[in-house]
Design a protein around this motif. Sequence first.
Motif, PDB file in Angstrom:
ATOM      1  N   GLY A   1     -13.561 -69.555 -25.560  1.00 16.67           N
ATOM      2  CA  GLY A   1     -14.988 -69.854 -25.454  1.00 16.67           C
ATOM      3  C   GLY A   1     -15.906 -68.726 -25.889  1.00 16.67           C
ATOM      4  N   CYS A   2     -15.378 -67.601 -26.316  1.00  9.30           N
ATOM      5  CA  CYS A   2     -16.240 -66.462 -26.625  1.00  9.30           C
ATOM      6  C   CYS A   2     -17.057 -66.719 -27.889  1.00  9.30           C
ATOM      7  CB  CYS A   2     -15.398 -65.190 -26.798  1.00  9.30           C
ATOM      8  SG  CYS A   2     -14.448 -65.158 -28.322  1.00  9.30           S
ATOM      9  N   ASP A   3     -18.162 -65.997 -28.020  1.00  9.66           N
ATOM     10  CA  ASP A   3     -18.911 -66.088 -29.285  1.00  9.66           C
ATOM     11  C   ASP A   3     -18.727 -64.842 -30.140  1.00  9.66           C
ATOM     12  OD1 ASP A   3     -20.466 -64.377 -27.789  1.00  9.66           O
ATOM     13  OD2 ASP A   3     -22.389 -65.248 -28.425  1.00  9.66           O
ATOM     14  N   VAL A   4     -18.342 -63.717 -29.509  1.00  3.51           N
ATOM     15  CA  VAL A   4     -18.002 -62.520 -30.283  1.00  3.51           C
ATOM     16  C   VAL A   4     -16.712 -61.936 -29.716  1.00  3.51           C
ATOM     17  CG1 VAL A   4     -18.656 -60.162 -30.898  1.00  3.51           C
ATOM     18  CG2 VAL A   4     -20.377 -61.987 -30.950  1.00  3.51           C
ATOM     19  N   MET A   5     -15.716 -61.835 -30.573  1.00  2.94           N
ATOM     20  CA  MET A   5     -14.431 -61.290 -30.162  1.00  2.94           C
ATOM     21  C   MET A   5     -14.273 -59.909 -30.781  1.00  2.94           C
ATOM     22  SD  MET A   5     -10.658 -62.800 -31.002  1.00  2.94           S
ATOM     23  CE  MET A   5     -10.912 -64.266 -30.015  1.00  2.94           C
ATOM     24  N   ILE A   6     -13.951 -58.944 -29.922  1.00  5.46           N
ATOM     25  CA  ILE A   6     -13.740 -57.583 -30.424  1.00  5.46           C
ATOM     26  C   ILE A   6     -12.252 -57.278 -30.281  1.00  5.46           C
ATOM     27  CG2 ILE A   6     -14.425 -55.157 -30.242  1.00  5.46           C
ATOM     28  CD1 ILE A   6     -16.726 -56.636 -28.280  1.00  5.46           C
ATOM     29  N   ASN A   7     -11.543 -57.390 -31.388  1.00  6.36           N
ATOM     30  CA  ASN A   7     -10.110 -57.110 -31.393  1.00  6.36           C
ATOM     31  C   ASN A   7      -9.923 -55.615 -31.639  1.00  6.36           C
ATOM     32  OD1 ASN A   7      -7.509 -56.498 -32.276  1.00  6.36           O
ATOM     33  ND2 ASN A   7      -7.193 -58.465 -33.263  1.00  6.36           N
ATOM     34  N   LEU A   8      -9.377 -54.952 -30.632  1.00 12.20           N
ATOM     35  CA  LEU A   8      -9.151 -53.505 -30.724  1.00 12.20           C
ATOM     36  C   LEU A   8      -7.648 -53.250 -30.757  1.00 12.20           C
ATOM     37  CD1 LEU A   8     -11.420 -51.723 -28.103  1.00 12.20           C
ATOM     38  CD2 LEU A   8     -10.799 -50.781 -30.319  1.00 12.20           C
ATOM     39  N   GLY A   9      -7.121 -52.991 -31.927  1.00  5.62           N
ATOM     40  CA  GLY A   9      -5.714 -52.601 -32.020  1.00  5.62           C
ATOM     41  C   GLY A   9      -4.724 -53.694 -31.651  1.00  5.62           C
TER      42      GLY A   9
ATOM     43  N   SER B   1      -5.748 -73.122 -36.080  1.00  4.52           N
ATOM     44  CA  SER B   1      -6.963 -73.849 -36.463  1.00  4.52           C
ATOM     45  C   SER B   1      -7.888 -74.072 -35.271  1.00  4.52           C
ATOM     46  CB  SER B   1      -6.584 -75.191 -37.090  1.00  4.52           C
ATOM     47  OG  SER B   1      -5.828 -75.946 -36.155  1.00  4.52           O
ATOM     48  N   ALA B   2      -7.353 -73.898 -34.052  1.00  2.00           N
ATOM     49  CA  ALA B   2      -8.192 -74.095 -32.860  1.00  2.00           C
ATOM     50  C   ALA B   2      -8.386 -72.782 -32.114  1.00  2.00           C
ATOM     51  CB  ALA B   2      -7.559 -75.127 -31.938  1.00  2.00           C
ATOM     52  N   PHE B   3      -8.135 -71.659 -32.799  1.00  2.00           N
ATOM     53  CA  PHE B   3      -8.234 -70.359 -32.143  1.00  2.00           C
ATOM     54  C   PHE B   3      -9.686 -69.889 -32.095  1.00  2.00           C
ATOM     55  CE2 PHE B   3      -8.254 -65.653 -32.645  1.00  2.00           C
ATOM     56  CZ  PHE B   3      -7.800 -65.332 -31.383  1.00  2.00           C
ATOM     57  N   ALA B   4     -10.169 -69.691 -30.871  1.00  2.00           N
ATOM     58  CA  ALA B   4     -11.528 -69.185 -30.645  1.00  2.00           C
ATOM     59  C   ALA B   4     -12.535 -69.788 -31.622  1.00  2.00           C
ATOM     60  CB  ALA B   4     -11.541 -67.663 -30.730  1.00  2.00           C
ATOM     61  N   PRO B   5     -12.663 -71.117 -31.611  1.00  2.00           N
ATOM     62  CA  PRO B   5     -13.549 -71.754 -32.589  1.00  2.00           C
ATOM     63  C   PRO B   5     -14.996 -71.334 -32.324  1.00  2.00           C
ATOM     64  CG  PRO B   5     -12.868 -73.326 -30.906  1.00  2.00           C
ATOM     65  CD  PRO B   5     -12.099 -72.077 -30.653  1.00  2.00           C
ATOM     66  N   GLY B   6     -15.727 -71.145 -33.377  1.00  2.00           N
ATOM     67  CA  GLY B   6     -17.143 -70.805 -33.208  1.00  2.00           C
ATOM     68  C   GLY B   6     -17.376 -69.360 -32.816  1.00  2.00           C
ATOM     69  N   SER B   7     -16.377 -68.519 -32.929  1.00  2.00           N
ATOM     70  CA  SER B   7     -16.609 -67.113 -32.588  1.00  2.00           C
ATOM     71  C   SER B   7     -16.689 -66.271 -33.849  1.00  2.00           C
ATOM     72  CB  SER B   7     -15.472 -66.585 -31.713  1.00  2.00           C
ATOM     73  OG  SER B   7     -14.288 -66.470 -32.467  1.00  2.00           O
ATOM     74  N   LYS B   8     -17.448 -65.194 -33.744  1.00  2.00           N
ATOM     75  CA  LYS B   8     -17.438 -64.165 -34.786  1.00  2.00           C
ATOM     76  C   LYS B   8     -16.429 -63.122 -34.344  1.00  2.00           C
ATOM     77  CE  LYS B   8     -21.321 -65.118 -37.322  1.00  2.00           C
ATOM     78  NZ  LYS B   8     -21.334 -65.231 -38.778  1.00  2.00           N
ATOM     79  N   LYS B   9     -15.694 -62.602 -35.297  1.00  2.00           N
ATOM     80  CA  LYS B   9     -14.611 -61.698 -34.921  1.00  2.00           C
ATOM     81  C   LYS B   9     -14.745 -60.327 -35.588  1.00  2.00           C
ATOM     82  CE  LYS B   9     -11.713 -65.754 -34.445  1.00  2.00           C
ATOM     83  NZ  LYS B   9     -12.606 -66.680 -35.198  1.00  2.00           N
TER      84      LYS B   9
END
Lengths: 585, 168
Positions: free
Chosen positions: A273-281, A293-301
């Motif tokens: 459900g997030c809108d901004v995902m911060i992938n750190l490492g 195809s259904a991974f964190a839809p609608g999020s900016k990464k």
Amino acid sequence: MSEKLTGAEILIKALRDQGVDVIFGYPGGAVLPIYDALFKQNDVRHILVRHEQAAVHAAEGYARSTGKVGCVLVTSGPGATNAVTGLVDALMDSIPIVCLTGQVPTHLIGNDAFQEADTTGITRPATKHNYLVKQVDQLARTVHEAFYVARTGRPGPVLIDLPKDVQFAEGTYTAPQEVRHKTYRPQVKPEIARVEEAIELIASAKRPILYTGGGVINSGPLASQLLTQFARMTNIPVTSTLMGLGAFPASDPQWLGMVGMHGTYEANLAMHGCDVMINLGARFDDRVTGKLSAFAPGSKKIHIDIDPSSINKNVAVDIPVVGDCAHVLEDMIRIWKARQKQLDKAALKSWWAQIGTWRSVDCLRYQRTDKVIKPQYALERLRELTRGRDPYVTTEVGQHQMWAAQFLPFEQPNRWMTSGGLGTMGYGLPAAIGVQIAHPDALVVDVAGEASIMMNIQELSTAVQYKLPVKIFILNNQWMGMVRQWQELLHGSRYSESYSEALPDFVKLAEAFGCVGLRATSVDELDGVITQMIETRRPVVVDVCVDQKENCFPMIPGGKAHNEILLGPDDKPGQATPEEGMVLV
Amino acid sequence: MDPIIEKHTISVLVDNEPGVLARVIGLFSGRGYNIESLTVAETDAEQKLSRITVVTSGTRMIIEQIKAQLDRLVPVHKVRDLTDEGPHIERELALIKVAGTGERRIEALRLADIFKARVVDATLTSFVFEMTGAVDELDDFIGLMRQLGLVDVSRTGIAAISKGPAAL
């Protein structure tokens, strides 16, 4: 002009200059000169394992619990091929290892000599890089380069194949400071413009999440501190992969638990459900993403990674930042402060409220009973009775591993050693040995299953030889539990070959090796056994006879999305697992 | 919608050390990437550098992966996508053996002249032509020779270089 040394002496000198104090290995014909040189010195301690695979896992445990490069020495042919599983394990989990293998003399290479294998050929895809040293004067340089490559950038295993004649030949030594790698200079400092873009995006978020991984641990303890600082100053919820556990303290209210196939409900739904995902490492592994195809839809990464090839590999991201996590976090914190950024307070409050309702589901609950030891209960008791003792935990692979990840809290990095990428059964005991060598006074527990532990059980002998008080905590359900769980859920409960038939008596087995063997068969025996295990300053094998039918939940079945998570045995998938999900492992 | 498959020519500058080609090829086979053409030769003997030219195809995401994965190999100095970076020249050399007599032999020679293929070996019953050119030209010529007694072909694969003054 420097004095002449034999290849074997040059090797030991190079190891010493690289700060190696311990090496895990097993002798054989093609490394005898090196073992002779080891015999004549006291700086590098050799730990004799009982199988070469275990030498690499022990070195991994050493490396992961210290942040240093782990070192391995094995012979040619079978020595090298036995080490391959460990090397791939280290490659998948980005663990710095230098593995030295003996090789037949250069003039015999290619002749199918006794104990000859094409080690560099076999290990080329199993290592970050490998070398065959054909001239003694190249040896020191190669060793220094190997250590540099192993620990720099995204860490990994490096192998050096050493023909026996090179070990005997005389040559000159080259000091580490005289060696500079020609090409390999990974980018560790990020492009500031990228970090600024990332900060702007984070500041605009209404439902942000920090998705952290092993890269934070590999970056060193500073990265974990900076992660904690950044998370607290922004109040962004934090989840982590299996590899990243411990980078952010589990006791912190912002901690959502682990993400992924057996991650918590709140972590997976927050990712979804997030809108901004911060992938750190982290690397958007299939265990984490589920159905792409259904991974964190609608999020900016935003993806922060030291390895450019990790970016856009599985998931296309909006802002890639190439760099080492600590460097990037430092810049993020600085820019966030300088620009006086703040998240939308009201939005963040309702995001936390939403997370609160997911949390209230209490996804790790299980059926409590006095009649049988539930595996989760055993781990809860282990958690309580080891509290304050700063334990180091290793695992084998399977249900017990996932339960350990769910139920044991990690407050600091480098305390959790598990085979994440390769999923190597038999990893935990040798890894625990490596950890205990590095931290002689620490409490080191291998959370094991009865099937996995059999894969490297011979290492009990190593633990006894070096008086290593490792604790092997077997959750014995008499099944290859994760295999059985998948057969139950996906293959019509046809339990093909997953029953642990003809198991040994683990107490007697422990005693036969010279360890202490303990058993708990009922709930009221459990605490006493765990206490005794902790207090015994010897290797201990604990056979915890747990509920044979228990399955590991939550679970996102293969090919499903995060919001299709199953919470327990009564939770049936909405529809049958699709064909493309079935073929996923 | 099917993702668009693109064809790219990539130049890779590597240390000329044992096993380096195996690393590159192993990367392609291990990760399931395509190789349409691959050439390699030392280009700087003093610094022991080799240049690999690889023609590959895949979606945009795969092409980017290929470049990142190549760049990650320790002995790799530089990776350049010539297709992305603008105008460049691609050439291939082929040695083409045609056997026959009479009218077919005369026709083969006539076509070789048109295509600017050079005779590098001749017997009373055969020719070996050497031809350098763009891949399509080689394909066309070889296609014609097939009907005139083609018995053997050896092709080098593509060598490529960017236009203008800039180096790799």
